[in-house]
Design a protein around this motif. Structure first.
Motif, short mmCIF file in Angstrom:
data_model
loop_
_atom_site.label_atom_id
_atom_site.label_comp_id
_atom_site.label_asym_id
_atom_site.label_seq_id
_atom_site.Cartn_x
_atom_site.Cartn_y
_atom_site.Cartn_z
N ALA A 190 34.01 1.55 7.29
CA ALA A 190 33.74 2.60 8.27
C ALA A 190 34.98 2.91 9.09
N VAL A 191 35.73 1.87 9.48
CA VAL A 191 36.95 2.08 10.26
C VAL A 191 38.00 2.80 9.41
N CYS A 192 38.20 2.33 8.19
CA CYS A 192 39.22 2.93 7.33
C CYS A 192 38.90 4.40 7.01
N TYR A 193 37.66 4.65 6.63
CA TYR A 193 37.30 6.03 6.29
C TYR A 193 37.31 6.91 7.54
N GLY A 194 36.81 6.36 8.66
CA GLY A 194 36.79 7.15 9.89
C GLY A 194 38.19 7.54 10.33
N LEU A 195 39.14 6.62 10.25
CA LEU A 195 40.52 6.95 10.61
C LEU A 195 41.10 7.99 9.66
N TRP A 196 40.81 7.83 8.37
CA TRP A 196 41.32 8.80 7.40
C TRP A 196 40.75 10.20 7.65
N ALA A 197 39.46 10.27 7.95
CA ALA A 197 38.82 11.57 8.16
C ALA A 197 39.23 12.22 9.48
N LEU A 198 39.49 11.42 10.51
CA LEU A 198 39.74 11.96 11.84
C LEU A 198 41.22 12.09 12.18
N TRP A 199 42.08 11.47 11.39
CA TRP A 199 43.49 11.41 11.75
C TRP A 199 44.12 12.78 11.96
N ASP A 200 43.76 13.74 11.14
CA ASP A 200 44.37 15.07 11.24
C ASP A 200 43.53 16.05 12.04
N LYS A 201 42.49 15.55 12.72
CA LYS A 201 41.63 16.42 13.51
C LYS A 201 42.16 16.51 14.93
N PRO A 202 42.25 17.70 15.50
CA PRO A 202 42.84 17.85 16.84
C PRO A 202 42.08 17.10 17.93
N TRP A 203 40.75 16.99 17.81
CA TRP A 203 39.98 16.32 18.87
C TRP A 203 40.17 14.79 18.85
N PHE A 204 40.72 14.25 17.78
CA PHE A 204 40.99 12.82 17.73
C PHE A 204 42.12 12.46 18.70
N TRP A 205 43.00 13.41 18.94
CA TRP A 205 44.15 13.17 19.82
C TRP A 205 43.98 13.83 21.18
N ASN A 206 43.09 14.81 21.28
CA ASN A 206 42.85 15.50 22.54
C ASN A 206 41.34 15.72 22.67
N ILE A 207 40.69 14.94 23.53
CA ILE A 207 39.23 14.99 23.63
C ILE A 207 38.74 16.37 24.04
N ASP A 208 39.53 17.09 24.80
CA ASP A 208 39.11 18.42 25.24
C ASP A 208 38.84 19.36 24.06
N GLU A 209 39.45 19.08 22.92
CA GLU A 209 39.23 19.91 21.74
C GLU A 209 37.79 19.80 21.21
N CYS A 210 37.06 18.79 21.69
CA CYS A 210 35.65 18.67 21.29
C CYS A 210 34.84 19.87 21.73
N TRP A 211 35.28 20.56 22.78
CA TRP A 211 34.48 21.64 23.37
C TRP A 211 35.09 23.01 23.14
N THR A 212 36.26 23.08 22.55
CA THR A 212 36.89 24.37 22.31
C THR A 212 36.07 25.20 21.32
N ASN A 213 35.73 26.43 21.71
CA ASN A 213 34.96 27.37 20.88
C ASN A 213 33.57 26.85 20.52
N TYR A 214 33.06 25.89 21.29
CA TYR A 214 31.70 25.42 21.01
C TYR A 214 30.69 26.54 21.29
N PRO A 215 29.65 26.71 20.45
CA PRO A 215 29.23 25.87 19.31
C PRO A 215 29.77 26.35 17.95
N HIS A 216 30.66 27.32 17.98
CA HIS A 216 31.15 27.89 16.71
C HIS A 216 32.33 27.07 16.18
N GLN A 217 32.04 25.84 15.81
CA GLN A 217 33.05 24.92 15.27
C GLN A 217 32.68 24.56 13.84
N THR A 218 33.62 24.72 12.94
CA THR A 218 33.34 24.40 11.55
C THR A 218 33.29 22.89 11.35
N VAL A 219 32.48 22.45 10.39
CA VAL A 219 32.34 21.03 10.07
C VAL A 219 32.86 20.81 8.66
#
Length: 372
Positions: A153-182
């Motif tokens: 879970a740790v290895c896959y989670g880091l791999w999946a989230l490493w290049d995601k902007p919200w992993f490094w900046n929590i405020d990105e969790c709410w940018t353009n919400y709720p129209h955020q692609t998954v």
């Protein structure tokens, strides 16, 4: 009430349950959650599949336990079977009625009837009690499975989230919400985690019983609700951070338990030290100081609040309160470790039926059962 009325009532209840005013921000409806060229929204049906997938997880667990960690434990000297004990009809009958709750006069009386010493009667009762609890080998296989799960879970989670902007900046969790692609990797991360949590919730009733059974049940249920709610509302960015932040310390905790079961005290102490450090950083500093603070104070600056989101905020608080309670027990272990020179019995979650014949030092911090 006719069948038609029942169907109509169920349909109305389902419609009421999915009212947008509860699940979504103001002025947003479910029709707004239709996929677009640049945005792919989560689908509720996708979060229902893990209930079935949890069965597959159980089979994978059985394979890992039986063919990897059980042979390893046997090679390390753990016994696949328990020591046989003398059968005694009278003592068995007394034990089934009163268990180990026998006073001195009762022990003396039984010793006279059997022409045994009192000590031999006490020893029989201790051995009999030991038959009801899982062997060390079984505990090792359970910890081995959880170590495998948390590590993946740790290895896959880091791999999946490493290049995601919200992993490094929590405020990105709410940018353009709720129209955020998954993206597909985050979808898979959610499905995998929920499948494993369903399996842990079910298997808790057959695994080694712990003193914190009820707390762990509340914990698993809270996490499942958090995953389902965040996926349904497309609050997946914040939810993914909560998930991965809780996985790190469990890897070292399960490693410490395995080392203790095979009697490698140095490895147990080292992993427990890492566990306590990672636990403190992730669950007592980052989780409340960054995630919960951001969810409660920063998110309202980016988007309007709605009931489902408020429910998610309180679920994170429930998790943090559990962390505080478990930290208290960890500190008690550390206090004993300072006094004895090594990690000792976990007063919180050692088996509720731990054998009285086991040496005190064998009930160690490596038997901690801290979860997310």
């Amino acid at each position: 009430m006719s069948n038609i009325d029942i169907i109509q009532y169920a349909s109305d209840a389902w419609t009421t349950f999915w009212t947008p005013s509860f699940w979504l921000p103001p002025n947003i409806t479910w029709s707004d959650f239709k996929d677009k060229e640049d945005v792919v929204y989560p689908k509720f049906k996708e979060i229902c599949y893990p209930v079935a997938y949890s069965i597959i997880v159980v089979f994978i667990r059985l394979i890992i336990e039986r063919y990897i960690f059980m042979p390893w434990g046997i090679r390390k000297g753990l016994k696949p079977t328990k020591k046989k004990m003398i059968k005694n009809v009278l003592l068995e009958e007394i034990y089934m009625k009163s268990g180990e709750r026998l006073n001195q006069s009762q022990l003396v009386s039984l010793a006279k009837q059997l022409d045994w010493s009192v000590r031999k009667v006490e020893q029989w009762i201790r051995y009999r009690k030991q038959q009801n609890k899982p062997s060390v080998l079984v505990k090792l296989t359970e910890s081995g499975w959880r170590f495998t799960y948390y590590s993946f879970a740790v290895c896959y989670g880091l791999w999946a989230l490493w290049d995601k902007p919200w992993f490094w900046n929590i405020d990105e969790c709410w940018t353009n919400y709720p129209h955020q692609t998954v993206s597909w990797d985050i979808r898979l991360y959610y499905v995998f985690q929920l499948s494993c949590y369903w399996s842990m919730l079910f298997s808790q009733f057959v695994d080694v019983k712990r003193k914190d059974f009820f707390e762990m049940f509340i914990h698993h249920l809270t996490t499942i609700l958090l995953i389902i709610f965040s996926y349904t509302c497309n609050l997946i960015r914040g939810g993914s951070l909560v998930l991965i932040i809780h996985d790190f310390s469990d890897v070292f905790m399960e490693a410490a338990k395995m080392f203790k079961y095979i009697k490698w005290q140095r490895g147990c102490d080292f992993c427990f030290g890492l566990f306590f450090f990672v636990w403190t950083v992730t669950r007592l500093i980052i989780f409340p100081g960054y995630l919960i603070k951001n969810f409660w104070l920063t998110a309202p600056n980016f988007m309007p609040m709605f009931p489902a989101y408020n429910g998610l905020k309180y679920l994170t608080v429930v998790l943090f309160l559990l962390h505080i309670m478990w930290t208290y027990f960890i500190l008690k272990i550390l206090q004993r470790a300072l006094l004895s020179g090594k990690t000792e019995k976990d007063s919180r979650s050692s088996s509720s039926e731990a054998s009285a014949t086991e040496d005190h030092s064998d009930n160690t911090a490596s038997s901690i059962r801290l979860r997310k």
